[in-house]
Motif scaffolding. Structure first.
Motif, PDB file in Angstrom:
ATOM      1  N   LYS A 237       1.015  10.464   1.917  1.00 43.41           N
ATOM      2  CA  LYS A 237       0.566  10.130   0.576  1.00 43.41           C
ATOM      3  C   LYS A 237      -0.727   9.334   0.679  1.00 43.41           C
ATOM      4  CE  LYS A 237       2.913   5.804  -0.422  1.00 43.41           C
ATOM      5  NZ  LYS A 237       3.775   5.105  -1.336  1.00 43.41           N
ATOM      6  N   LYS A 238      -1.517   9.409  -0.362  1.00 41.32           N
ATOM      7  CA  LYS A 238      -2.794   8.716  -0.386  1.00 41.32           C
ATOM      8  C   LYS A 238      -2.548   7.210  -0.315  1.00 41.32           C
ATOM      9  CE  LYS A 238      -6.204  10.164  -2.883  1.00 41.32           C
ATOM     10  NZ  LYS A 238      -7.039  10.512  -4.044  1.00 41.32           N
ATOM     11  N   PRO A 239      -3.387   6.496   0.429  1.00 41.93           N
ATOM     12  CA  PRO A 239      -3.227   5.048   0.478  1.00 41.93           C
ATOM     13  C   PRO A 239      -3.556   4.421  -0.874  1.00 41.93           C
ATOM     14  CG  PRO A 239      -5.240   5.698   1.598  1.00 41.93           C
ATOM     15  CD  PRO A 239      -4.509   6.959   1.229  1.00 41.93           C
TER      16      PRO A 239
ATOM     17  N   SER B 200      -9.727   1.287   0.264  1.00 34.26           N
ATOM     18  CA  SER B 200      -8.387   1.109   0.828  1.00 34.26           C
ATOM     19  C   SER B 200      -8.218  -0.377   1.143  1.00 34.26           C
ATOM     20  CB  SER B 200      -8.213   1.952   2.093  1.00 34.26           C
ATOM     21  OG  SER B 200      -9.068   1.480   3.119  1.00 34.26           O
ATOM     22  N   PHE B 201      -6.981  -0.821   1.320  1.00 34.75           N
ATOM     23  CA  PHE B 201      -6.721  -2.249   1.472  1.00 34.75           C
ATOM     24  C   PHE B 201      -7.520  -2.875   2.610  1.00 34.75           C
ATOM     25  CE2 PHE B 201      -4.451  -5.828   3.341  1.00 34.75           C
ATOM     26  CZ  PHE B 201      -4.407  -6.690   2.258  1.00 34.75           C
ATOM     27  N   GLU B 202      -7.494  -2.243   3.789  1.00 34.94           N
ATOM     28  CA  GLU B 202      -8.152  -2.823   4.958  1.00 34.94           C
ATOM     29  C   GLU B 202      -9.652  -2.970   4.745  1.00 34.94           C
ATOM     30  OE1 GLU B 202      -6.018  -0.247   5.083  1.00 34.94           O
ATOM     31  OE2 GLU B 202      -4.309  -1.165   6.106  1.00 34.94           O
TER      32      GLU B 202
ATOM     33  N   GLU C 295      -7.499  -6.555  -6.216  1.00 32.06           N
ATOM     34  CA  GLU C 295      -6.543  -6.141  -7.249  1.00 32.06           C
ATOM     35  C   GLU C 295      -6.160  -4.699  -6.976  1.00 32.06           C
ATOM     36  OE1 GLU C 295      -8.135  -6.652 -11.164  1.00 32.06           O
ATOM     37  OE2 GLU C 295      -8.371  -8.819 -10.940  1.00 32.06           O
ATOM     38  N   LYS C 296      -4.863  -4.442  -6.906  1.00 31.05           N
ATOM     39  CA  LYS C 296      -4.385  -3.088  -6.673  1.00 31.05           C
ATOM     40  C   LYS C 296      -4.702  -2.236  -7.886  1.00 31.05           C
ATOM     41  CE  LYS C 296      -0.460  -0.625  -4.800  1.00 31.05           C
ATOM     42  NZ  LYS C 296       0.896  -0.733  -4.273  1.00 31.05           N
ATOM     43  N   GLU C 297      -5.184  -1.012  -7.643  1.00 30.91           N
ATOM     44  CA  GLU C 297      -5.511  -0.097  -8.744  1.00 30.91           C
ATOM     45  C   GLU C 297      -4.253   0.511  -9.321  1.00 30.91           C
ATOM     46  OE1 GLU C 297      -8.722   2.786  -8.531  1.00 30.91           O
ATOM     47  OE2 GLU C 297      -9.482   1.252  -9.854  1.00 30.91           O
TER      48      GLU C 297
END
Length: 105
Positions: A22-24, A76-78, A103-105
């Protein structure tokens, strides 16, 4: 599978349908306004760390100044974490209290 399975034609390939990639998750790097970091420095870090053009960086800086926040980019998070940390480290080296958050999308 053994060599004997190959010779007899009994070897089978089993696919696990549950292991789909799945997409990150993506994260916005958000810059927060403060009363001390110069506007020119904000434009500088947006160009240096987020590869923004001069006009894009100026527009984001104005959003930060007028609305209190501005989105530097979505990664991506990293990558988001690394860009935010490098930007804040650079700000500290230059005695600016610039803050960024994810902030998470």
């Amino acid at each position: 599978m053994t060599n004997e399975d190959d010779k007899n034609g009994n070897g089978q390939l089993v696919l696990d349908s549950r292991s789909q990639t799945k997409k990150p998750s993506m994260y916005k790097v958000v810059m927060l306004n403060d009363d001390y970091t110069p506007m020119e420095f904000v434009v500088h870090v947006l160009q240096k760390f987020f590869r923004r053009s001069s006009s894009e960086a100026t527009q984001i800086m104005l959003n930060v100044h007028q609305r209190g926040v501005g989105v530097c980019g979505v990664y991506s998070f990293e990558i988001a974490e690394s860009k935010a940390q490098k930007t804040m480290d650079h700000a500290r080296e230059n005695d600016h209290p610039l803050q960024l958050q994810l902030e998470k999308e």
